[in-house]
Design an enzyme around this catalytic site. Structure first.
Site, PDB file in Angstrom:
ATOM      1  CG  ASP A 121      -2.174   0.890   0.989  1.00  0.00           C
ATOM      2  OD1 ASP A 121      -2.434   1.256  -0.182  1.00  0.00           O
ATOM      3  OD2 ASP A 121      -2.860   1.211   1.966  1.00  0.00           O
ATOM      4  CE  LYS A 123      -3.160   4.823   0.921  1.00  0.00           C
ATOM      5  NZ  LYS A 123      -4.608   4.559   0.789  1.00  0.00           N
TER       6      LYS A 123
END
Length: 538
Positions: A376, A378
Site C-alpha cells: 500500500d 502511496k
C-alpha cells in the site's frame, strides 16, 4: 421470504438496508472476495468468481455513475450465472466474510438462527441486555481522581526516546504544548551493493533490538502478539487525546489529525509534554485483528529512519489503538496539494523525499532473508517530520514474501489502493515488484503535483493520464509542476553542463510503472538511480 428467495427479487427496502451495511468500510469488497465461481460452490479448493479487475470496474462505475458500489455489486451478482444466488447462499457468504451484522439481518429475514460468531475479537457476540449492563456497571471501578500526569508511562517514554526525532512545532492548542527536545539522533540509512551473483544485499548497520529489550518481550494472550512494545490502557489514551476530541487539530483545542479506511488519527500529548499520534481503529473494519497484528509485528521487527516509528499499542478494550511518533508536516499527498495553504515543496525537497522513501522500501525488501511487501505504497502513507524527512507508514496490508529467489505468491485476497496497483495485483500476484510500481506512481505525483485519482480528468488514474498526455513527446514537461522551481540545474562533470532532474526522475518513474513486472526494476536499482541524480546536483 425464505432462504430460496433470489437476491434480485428482494423488496427495495431490504436491498437498501443491505446496501447500507455493505457500504460501511467497503464491506462489499470483502463479500465479493468470498463469492465462488459457479460450479465450485462446494469444492474444497476455493475458486473465486471475481478478480480485482472486477472490483476496480465497480469502483470506477460507482464514480462515473455516482451510484453505490455495493448496489452495483449486488445487482451484478444477483443477475449473473445460470444459478442465481438466493438469501441462503448470501447468508453463508456473509458468514465467510465475517460480516455478521448483515448476516444477522438476513437470518432474521428468513427466520433461521443467527450464524455462530467467533468467541473473541470484534466479531464476537456482545450481551447488551439490561441485566448484563447492570452487572458490568457494578464492576466498574470509581473514576480515578489522579491527574493524568500520574499515569505510569515510563515504558512509552522510553520507546518514544529510542525511536523518534522530536518536533519543535505543534498546531496551536488550548491544552499543554510540546516543548522541543535536544539531542536528536538519526538512525543510519540502508545502502546496497551488488554481489558476484548480481543480487543486492543490505550493507551498513541495521538497527537491531538490544538484548534487554528482547528480554522484555510481552505477549498478548488474546491476540497472540509477540512484541517488545509497551501496552497502554485505553483510558490513558483517552486522557492523552482529550477523549479523542473530534475537532480538527489546531482549532479550538481539537485533536483529530485525519481519518482513513481503517481508523482515525488523533494528536496525543503525554504527561511529559511529548507529542504522539494515536490511531483508533474502526471496530467494524474488515479484518481488523489481522490489520492490527500486521502493523504491530511488522513495525516491531523492522526499524529504519524512513519507516514510521510505532511507540505502543492498546487492546484492553473493544477498540484497538496504535501509538506512533507524531509527524508535524502531515502526509506527502497533503503537502503536494498544499493543503491548509502550506507552501509548495521545492523540487530538491521532493527529490530528497523520494530518495528517503525508496530507502525505506528497499529496507523492507532486503533487511531479512524474506522480503516484506508493503502493498500500500502511496503518498498518503508517506509522512513527513519537522525536517521533512519521509517515513513510510500504514503497515496493515504487509505480506511476508518467499525467499529472495522466489518472491512471487498467488493470493485470492487483493487489497490496496487501485490507483497505485500494478496490473498483476488484480490477478492476485504478489511480489516486491508491486511496491516498485506503486512507488513509480508516487514519483509521478512528485513530478506533477497532481492527485493519484481525479474523476474530472481524462484517464482518471494518474498513470493513464500521464501516458495519454506524454505519449507523443516522451517527456513529462507538459505536466511538470513548475511551482516547485526550475527542475533543470547546472552541474560540473569535467565541465559545467545542464542537468535535467525532472527528465531523469521521469525516466525512473516510467520504468517503475511498466506493465511487465519482469522488466520493472527492483528497489535497489531504483535507489541507485535516485542516488545518481542526487550525486550530480550536490
Amino acid at each position: 421470504m425464505d432462504g430460496s428467495t433470489l437476491i434480485r427479487k428482494l423488496p427495495p427496502g431490504v436491498v437498501c438496508d443491505l446496501i447500507r451495511m455493505l457500504e460501511t468500510r467497503d464491506a462489499w469488497k470483502q463479500l465479493m472476495a468470498t463469492v465462488p465461481r459457479e460450479g465450485h460452490e462446494f469444492d474444497d479448493c476455493f475458486v473465486p468468481k471475481y478478480k480485482m479487475e472486477h472490483i476496480k470496474l465497480i469502483e470506477q462505475a460507482g464514480v462515473t455513475q455516482r451510484h453505490s458500489c455495493a448496489a452495483i455489486f449486488l445487482d451484478e451478482w444477483g443477475t449473473s450465472g445460470r444459478k442465481q444466488p438466493d438469501l441462503a447462499f448470501l447468508l453463508r457468504q456473509l458468514g465467510k466474510a465475517e460480516l455478521f451484522r448483515a448476516a444477522d439481518y438476513v437470518a432474521d429475514i428468513i427466520k433461521v438462527p443467527p450464524l455462530k460468531r467467533p468467541d473473541t475479537g470484534p466479531a464476537a457476540p456482545v450481551d447488551v441486555s439490561e441485566e448484563n449492563i447492570e452487572k458490568l456497571l457494578a464492576k466498574l471501578p470509581p473514576k480515578p481522581s489522579r491527574p493524568v500526569d500520574q499515569y505510569n508511562t515510563v515504558e512509552i517514554n522510553r520507546a518514544f526516546d529510542e525511536m523518534t526525532i522530536p518536533d519543535n512545532s505543534l498546531p496551536l492548542l488550548d491544552g499543554p504544548h510540546v516543548q522541543p527536545l535536544a539531542g536528536a539522533t538519526q538512525e543510519e540509512s540502508v545502502a546496497c551493493t551488488v554481489d558476484t551473483r548480481g543480487e543486492y544485499d543490505v550493507v551498513g548497520e541495521q538497527n537491531t533490538l538490544p538484548v534487554d529489550q528482547l528480554e522484555r518481550l510481552s505477549r498478548n494472550v488474546s491476540l497472540h502478539l509477540d512484541t517488545f512494545l509497551p501496552h497502554l490502557q485505553y483510558s490513558e489514551l483517552e486522557c492523552f487525546t482529550d477523549y479523542f476530541n473530534e475537532l480538527s487539530a489546531g482549532r479550538d483545542g481539537g485533536r483529530k489529525l485525519g481519518a482513513g479506511a481503517f481508523g482515525s488519527v488523533y494528536l496525543g500529548i503525554l504527561p511529559s509534554k511529548k507529542c504522539v499520534a494515536v490511531k483508533r481503529l474502526h471496530r467494524d473494519a474488515v479484518n481488523i485483528e489481522k490489520q492490527f497484528r500486521n502493523e504491530i509485528e511488522a513495525l516491531s521487527r523492522f526499524r529504519h529512519n524512513n519507516l514510521l516509528g510505532l511507540i505502543g499499542y492498546s487492546c484492553d478494550s473493544s477498540i484497538y489503538c496504535l501509538v506512533y511518533e507524531y509527524m508535524s508536516n502531515g502526509s506527502l499527498q497533503d503537502r503536494l496539494a498544499c493543503k491548509d495553504k502550506e507552501s509548495v515543496l521545492h523540487w530538491q525537497t521532493r527529490l530528497n523525499i523520494a530518495q528517503g522513501t525508496a530507502h525505506g522500501i528497499l529496507y523492507l525488501h532486503t533487511a531479512y532473508e524474506k522480503p516484506l511487501i508493503h502493498r500500500d505504497i502511496k503518498s498518503a502513507n508517506i509522512l513527513l517530520d519537522q525536517q521533512l524527512v519521509p517515513k513510510l507508514g500504514d503497515f496493515g496490508l504487509v505480506r511476508l514474501g518467499q525467499h529472495s529467489n522466489t518472491v512471487t505468491m498467488p493470493t485470492t485476497t487483493v487489497l490496496g489502493t487501485s490507483a497505485y496497483m500494478a496490473p498483476e495485483a488484480f490477478r492476485g500476484d504478489v511480489s516486491v515488484k508491486l511496491d516498485t510500481f506503486s512507488f513509480g506512481v508516487v514519483l509521478l505525483e512528485i513530478l506533477t503535483g497532481l492527485p493519484p485519482y481525479d474523476e474530472e480528468r481524462e484517464g482518471h488514474d494518474l498513470v493513464t493520464h500521464v501516458e495519454a498526455m506524454c505519449e507523443d513527446t516522451d517527456s513529462i514537461d507538459i505536466l511538470l509542476d513548475k511551482r516547485a522551481g526550475d527542475w533543470v540545474t547546472s552541474c560540473v562533470v569535467g565541465h559545467q553542463e545542464e542537468y535535467d532532474v525532472a527528465g531523469r526522475l521521469y525516466s525512473i518513474a516510467v520504468k517503475c510503472i511498466g506493465d511487465n513486472k519482469r522488466k520493472r526494476p527492483n528497489m535497489a536499482t531504483v535507489v541507485e538511480g535516485l542516488e545518481e541524480i542526487v550525486g550530480f546536483i550536490t
